[in-house]
Design an enzyme around this catalytic site. Structure first.
Site, short mmCIF file in Angstrom:
data_model
loop_
_atom_site.label_atom_id
_atom_site.label_comp_id
_atom_site.label_asym_id
_atom_site.label_seq_id
_atom_site.Cartn_x
_atom_site.Cartn_y
_atom_site.Cartn_z
N HIS A 21 0.84 -1.22 0.00
CA HIS A 21 0.00 0.00 0.00
C HIS A 21 0.86 1.26 0.00
O HIS A 21 0.45 2.30 0.51
CB HIS A 21 -0.95 0.05 1.20
CG HIS A 21 -1.70 -1.21 1.44
ND1 HIS A 21 -2.91 -1.49 0.87
CD2 HIS A 21 -1.38 -2.31 2.18
CE1 HIS A 21 -3.32 -2.69 1.25
NE2 HIS A 21 -2.40 -3.22 2.04
N SER A 63 15.30 20.69 -16.40
CA SER A 63 14.10 21.47 -16.70
C SER A 63 14.51 22.72 -17.46
O SER A 63 15.60 23.25 -17.24
CB SER A 63 13.42 21.83 -15.39
OG SER A 63 12.69 23.01 -15.54
N LYS A 118 16.60 20.83 -11.42
CA LYS A 118 15.85 19.61 -11.70
C LYS A 118 16.65 18.55 -12.43
O LYS A 118 17.51 18.85 -13.25
CB LYS A 118 14.59 19.94 -12.53
CG LYS A 118 13.54 20.72 -11.79
CD LYS A 118 12.79 19.92 -10.72
CE LYS A 118 11.81 18.95 -11.30
NZ LYS A 118 10.66 19.57 -11.91
N GLU A 159 9.76 7.91 -17.35
CA GLU A 159 8.38 8.38 -17.54
C GLU A 159 7.87 8.04 -18.94
O GLU A 159 6.72 7.66 -19.12
CB GLU A 159 8.31 9.90 -17.33
CG GLU A 159 8.51 10.30 -15.88
CD GLU A 159 8.65 11.80 -15.71
OE1 GLU A 159 7.78 12.41 -15.11
OE2 GLU A 159 9.64 12.38 -16.22
N TYR A 161 -10.84 -13.57 -46.20
CA TYR A 161 -10.11 -12.31 -46.13
C TYR A 161 -11.06 -11.12 -46.29
O TYR A 161 -11.98 -11.14 -47.11
CB TYR A 161 -9.03 -12.25 -47.23
CG TYR A 161 -8.29 -10.92 -47.21
CD1 TYR A 161 -7.21 -10.73 -46.36
CD2 TYR A 161 -8.72 -9.85 -47.99
CE1 TYR A 161 -6.56 -9.51 -46.30
CE2 TYR A 161 -8.07 -8.62 -47.93
CZ TYR A 161 -7.00 -8.45 -47.08
OH TYR A 161 -6.37 -7.24 -47.01
N LYS A 192 -1.46 -3.93 -39.52
CA LYS A 192 -0.01 -3.72 -39.60
C LYS A 192 0.53 -2.56 -38.80
O LYS A 192 1.53 -2.71 -38.07
CB LYS A 192 0.40 -3.58 -41.07
CG LYS A 192 0.56 -4.93 -41.73
CD LYS A 192 0.57 -4.81 -43.23
CE LYS A 192 -0.29 -5.87 -43.86
NZ LYS A 192 -1.69 -5.92 -43.44
N1 ARG Z 1 -2.61 -4.75 -48.39
C1 ARG Z 1 -3.38 -5.90 -48.10
C2 ARG Z 1 -3.31 -6.23 -46.58
O1 ARG Z 1 -2.49 -5.68 -45.95
C3 ARG Z 1 -2.84 -7.05 -48.85
C4 ARG Z 1 -3.87 -8.06 -49.23
C5 ARG Z 1 -4.83 -7.48 -50.18
N2 ARG Z 1 -5.75 -8.45 -50.62
C6 ARG Z 1 -6.87 -8.12 -51.28
N3 ARG Z 1 -7.63 -9.08 -51.64
N4 ARG Z 1 -7.18 -6.89 -51.52
O2 ARG Z 1 -4.08 -6.98 -46.07
#
Ligand code: ARG
Length: 451
Positions: A146, A267, A273, A280, A307, A315
């Site tokens: 605590h 600072s 400082k 941080e 897909y 990404k």
């Molecule tokens: N740029 C797309 C991704 O990152 C690649 C795959 C695209 N596929 C499609 N059927 N448009 O997922």
């Protein structure tokens, strides 16, 4: 880059998926060979394609590859360049393949490398923790619950608690690696390639331990990305906890630690400082890493098979997580190495008599007093000690006897060192236990090196 008013730019992923260029080429070289082995392309065609891919690698390495955002993504960019370099035969490379299994393969190759790098950094951090623990093996400090002083512990024990956290992180990343290590190539758009390519051979060529068993799942599975993002979030949380302690301990109020100059900043207005900015920032970066995890799981929720373009959103958070975690681990190890502990101050604070209250209660309990009763006796005893302004080492036996007749001469043997030494049980803070843990940790680290 804003795509405002331009649908093609909105669709484009080149800005970030160019990071996958080398993995894309690696996948394409293996695919070309698989096509040759399946009699889809001739020996000469294979040679031209491989030569073209090698030229592209060279262009990438020399920074002269002509990236064209109007070609949408890294796959189209490389394919178009290949055709420019080797002619129409380059167009044969995409036989039986789709960008769907291509991107799934690229990203898995990226993740495998990323995890391997992260594991190296986690080991370095673990080693630094063990080194610091070993070189401060005798230093005592108050342990807190605590954020109130509770009982004395060894600084080495405190530091090694982070070693345990990182050990769990290592296990998590190794498990994540196993789930990444599955080849999706050969799934094509969603239903599997109609050419008789040898997927086992492909997996071997690309260094994958397993192959996917369902093409529809394989092109849309991003579970392994959430695994990495969760593992990274957990590691960042551990780093953040240690950073929080470094920040607190750097304050005038604690004055337990000084981080190296490179890890603090002054600072712009207050000359005195010495701010623990790096700690941080690492603490602050948990937000973006945990945010990436949320971003990915929300993107995946409710996607129909197979897909969908939503998956392109996987990404940027992933790349950011990997870079942020790698940088933070690197900074953390460096900062930890640079730490100077104010061991005099820690030692003095750990000798606060109040921290021995549990030890005195345990003493009575060992003499036969039920712990609940000992607890009450010691509470009154310590209230009196505080009121009288005396310290334990000054007391004679009569002072104790007023509170319990169970006290005997050996109560004088209790001090900070004895309290710590008494916790000689697996996982406890006694020096013997901590040394044992350091030895085990070193053994584990060197075994891993031999892997
Ligand atoms: N740029 C797309 C991704 O990152 C690649 C795959 C695209 N596929 C499609 N059927 N448009 O997922």
């Amino acid at each position: 880059m804003s795509s405002f008013g331009d649908p093609a730019t909105f669709l484009a992923s080149l800005d970030f998926d160019k990071k996958l260029a080398h993995y894309d080429i690696q996948g394409s070289s293996a695919w070309a060979q698989a096509l040759f082995r399946a009699d889809v392309i001739s020996d000469d065609e294979l040679k031209s394609i491989i030569k073209g891919l090698q030229s592209i690698t060279k262009e990438l390495n020399e920074g002269i590859f002509p990236f064209r955002v109007e070609l949408e993504d890294i796959h189209f960019n490389i394919e178009r360049r290949l055709i420019e370099l080797v002619g129409p035969v380059g167009g044969k490379l995409h036989s039986g393949r789709s960008r769907n299994d291509q991107i799934a393969t690229d990203i898995r190759l990226f993740c495998k490398d990323a995890i391997s790098n992260i594991l190296v950094l986690l080991k370095r951090f673990q080693k630094t923790l063990v080194d610091k623990a070993e070189s401060h093996i005798d230093v005592m400090l108050p342990g807190y619950t605590h954020l109130q002083r509770a009982q004395p512990v060894l600084l080495s024990h405190h530091l090694l608690s982070y070693f345990e956290m990182v050990t769990r992180d290592v296990i998590r990343f190794k498990q994540a690696f196993d789930r990444v290590d599955v080849l999706p190539l050969g799934s094509a758009a969603l239903s599997g390639t109609p050419y008789g390519v040898d997927r086992e051979w492909l997996a071997n060529e690309l260094g994958f331990g397993n192959i996917s068993m369902n093409s529809m799942d394989a092109v849309s599975d991003r579970d392994f990305i959430t695994d990495i993002e969760f593992s990274a979030s957990m590691t960042m949380i551990h780093l953040s906890r240690l950073c929080e302690e470094i920040i607190l301990w750097s304050s005038e109020e604690f004055n337990y630690v000084t981080a190296g100059d490179a890890y603090t900043s002054g600072s712009s207005i207050m000359p005195q400082k010495r701010n623990p900015d790096i700690a941080e920032l690492i603490r602050g970066k948990v937000g973006r890493v945990a945010g990436a995890l949320i971003s990915t799981i929300v993107t995946l929720k409710g996607l129909p098979l197979a897909y969908n373009r939503d998956l392109q959103e996987d990404k940027e958070p992933l790349f950011d997580v990997v870079t942020t975690l790698q940088d933070s681990l690197d900074m953390m190890a460096g900062m930890l190495e640079s730490l100077e502990f104010n061991t005099d101050r820690m030692d003095a604070d750990s000798r606060d008599d109040l921290l021995l209250a549990t030890e005195v209660a345990d003493y009575l309990t060992k003499k036969g007093v039920p712990f609940r009763e000992s607890h009450g006796v010691v509470k009154s005893l310590f209230e009196k000690i505080v009121e009288d302004g005396v310290s334990l080492s000054d007391l004679d036996l009569n002072y104790y006897k007023e509170f319990s007749t169970y006290f005997e001469e050996d109560i004088k043997l209790i001090n900070t060192e004895s309290a710590i030494a008494a916790r000689n049980i697996t996982g406890g803070t006694s020096k013997l236990q901590v040394i044992q843990r350091i030895n085990d940790a070193r053994m584990g680290l060197s075994e891993d090196e031999q892997d």
